[in-house]
Scaffold this motif. Structure first.
Motif, PDB file in Angstrom:
ATOM      1  N   ALA A  25      43.059  48.923  29.439  1.00 36.44           N
ATOM      2  CA  ALA A  25      41.076  48.859  28.847  1.00 36.44           C
ATOM      3  C   ALA A  25      41.083  49.333  30.297  1.00 36.44           C
ATOM      4  O   ALA A  25      39.739  49.974  29.896  1.00 36.44           O
ATOM      5  CB  ALA A  25      41.603  46.433  29.329  1.00 36.44           C
ATOM      6  N   THR A  26      40.915  49.216  31.530  1.00 35.48           N
ATOM      7  CA  THR A  26      40.783  50.147  32.306  1.00 35.48           C
ATOM      8  C   THR A  26      40.828  51.920  32.079  1.00 35.48           C
ATOM      9  O   THR A  26      39.608  52.489  32.561  1.00 35.48           O
ATOM     10  CB  THR A  26      41.289  49.470  33.863  1.00 35.48           C
ATOM     11  N   ALA A  30      41.525  50.316  23.835  1.00 38.85           N
ATOM     12  CA  ALA A  30      40.628  49.056  22.782  1.00 38.85           C
ATOM     13  C   ALA A  30      41.973  47.865  23.080  1.00 38.85           C
ATOM     14  O   ALA A  30      42.579  48.232  22.281  1.00 38.85           O
ATOM     15  CB  ALA A  30      40.310  48.903  21.443  1.00 38.85           C
ATOM     16  N   VAL A  31      41.867  46.466  24.107  1.00 33.81           N
ATOM     17  CA  VAL A  31      42.736  45.990  24.094  1.00 33.81           C
ATOM     18  C   VAL A  31      42.652  44.531  23.611  1.00 33.81           C
ATOM     19  O   VAL A  31      41.482  44.587  24.332  1.00 33.81           O
ATOM     20  CB  VAL A  31      42.876  45.872  25.684  1.00 33.81           C
ATOM     21  N   GLU A 105      37.599  40.630  30.342  1.00 36.17           N
ATOM     22  CA  GLU A 105      36.290  41.202  29.607  1.00 36.17           C
ATOM     23  C   GLU A 105      35.594  42.112  30.279  1.00 36.17           C
ATOM     24  O   GLU A 105      35.273  42.875  29.956  1.00 36.17           O
ATOM     25  CB  GLU A 105      35.621  40.059  29.601  1.00 36.17           C
ATOM     26  N   LYS A 106      35.389  42.145  31.451  1.00 35.98           N
ATOM     27  CA  LYS A 106      34.620  42.753  32.568  1.00 35.98           C
ATOM     28  C   LYS A 106      35.038  44.116  32.144  1.00 35.98           C
ATOM     29  O   LYS A 106      34.472  45.477  32.253  1.00 35.98           O
ATOM     30  CB  LYS A 106      34.230  41.985  34.133  1.00 35.98           C
ATOM     31  N   ALA A 107      36.592  43.942  32.839  1.00 35.11           N
ATOM     32  CA  ALA A 107      37.388  45.459  32.883  1.00 35.11           C
ATOM     33  C   ALA A 107      37.451  46.144  31.298  1.00 35.11           C
ATOM     34  O   ALA A 107      38.035  47.069  31.304  1.00 35.11           O
ATOM     35  CB  ALA A 107      38.693  45.270  33.031  1.00 35.11           C
ATOM     36  N   GLY A 108      36.890  45.518  30.134  1.00 34.67           N
ATOM     37  CA  GLY A 108      36.746  45.926  29.381  1.00 34.67           C
ATOM     38  C   GLY A 108      37.796  45.654  27.817  1.00 34.67           C
ATOM     39  O   GLY A 108      37.523  46.094  26.967  1.00 34.67           O
TER      40      GLY A 108
END
Ligand SMILES: Cc1cc2nc3c(=O)[nH]c(=O)nc-3n(C[C@H](O)[C@H](O)[C@H](O)COP(=O)(O)OP(=O)(O)OC[C@H]3O[C@@H](n4cnc5c(N)ncnc54)[C@H](O)[C@@H]3O)c2cc1C
Length: 241
Positions: A25-26, A30-31, A105-108
């Protein structure tokens, strides 16, 4: 049913899966991270972290017991309540993974709570509380389902309430007596912890304790634990509960 397309789906968000999913994700992919229980897996909630709190507490008691021979006198009264409270409040957030989910989630990443399975090539179906969800993974499916405690096929065991590591770390009181089936590191760790807190502990092992260690090391551990008051029955097998 609609199919959502992503780059990668990671099934199982234990230490391994969480790390992989977060790194992907980082990196901008799209994970989707899928977890049936708690993000973080066995280690923070049922294994490494809470057991090390238990070990530390049991060590403190053992050290207090050595003061008489080494440094004067000390009296220690075992009390499980601070151990249970630390595990609940400091290690596991009362077995709540909100912080870990938010971190991912913050990491995407996108988090989906449920049990995933590969339902077609490149496709994962997740059974969630709100029904199934289907994801197409364009680039990768990562399987990191980890491990679950093995329950031996002993007659009567299934009908008897028993602990695995998950119940043992959530214990709110020390049992009067405890039989530990199996003498691997996990079993021996629990055996010593609960013995040091006053339980009468018997370890039952088919061959010898710590079978993957050097025999000399295992013998030394057995000798030490026996001196602490544990009963170790080696070369025997439980046949019925
Ligand atoms: C009692 C105990 C003490 C331990 N102490 C230590 C220690 O002190 N130090 C140390 O380094 N290691 C220790 N370990 C080992 C450590 O816990 C594991 O090595 C580590 O948890 C493995 O991480 P993992 O990500 O591979 O799997 P796990 O932590 O097992 O995580 C896998 C996750 O996948 C999920 N999952 C499985 N199938 C699905 C599915 N189909 N869909 C969705 N989710 C799924 C599970 O719910 C789980 O949360 C200990 C283990 C135990 C049992």
């Amino acid at each position: 049913m609609s199919i959502e397309t992503v780059d990668a789906v990671v099934i199982g968000m234990g230490p391994g899966g969480e790390d992989v999913a977060t790194r992907l994700a980082t990196a901008g992919l799209a994970v989707v991270g899928v977890e049936g229980r708690l993000v973080g897996g066995e280690c923070p909630y049922y294994a490494c972290v809470p057991t090390k709190m238990m070990v530390r507490a049991a060590e403190a008691l053992a050290e207090a017991g050595r003061v008489g021979a080494l440094a004067g006198s000390a009296q220690a009264q075992p009390d499980w309540r601070p151990v249970a409270a630390r595990i609940r409040d400091e290690a596991t957030d009362n077995w709540d993974d909100t912080v870990a989910v938010e971190r991912f989630e913050k990491a995407g990443g996108r988090f989906v709570r449920g049990w995933g399975r590969i339902s077609a090539p490149g496709e994962v179906t997740v059974t969630t509380a709100d029904g199934p969800r289907v994801f197409r993974a364009d680039r990768a499916i990562v399987l990191n389902p980890g491990t679950a405690p093995a329950v031996p096929p002993i007659e009567g065991l299934a009908e008897t309430p028993y602990w695995t590591n998950r119940e043992a770390v959530a214990a709110t009181a020390v049992p009067e007596s405890l039989i530990v089936l199996g003498g691997g590191p996990v079993g021996m760790e629990f055996a010593q912890i609960f013995s040091r807190f006053g339980a009468q502990v018997t370890v039952i092992v088919r061959h010898r304790i710590l079978p993957k260690e050097e025999p000399e090391a295992a013998d030394l551990v057995a000798e030490t634990l026996t001196a602490e008051g544990l009963s170790i029955r080696s070369g025997v097998e439980a046949t019925r509960i």
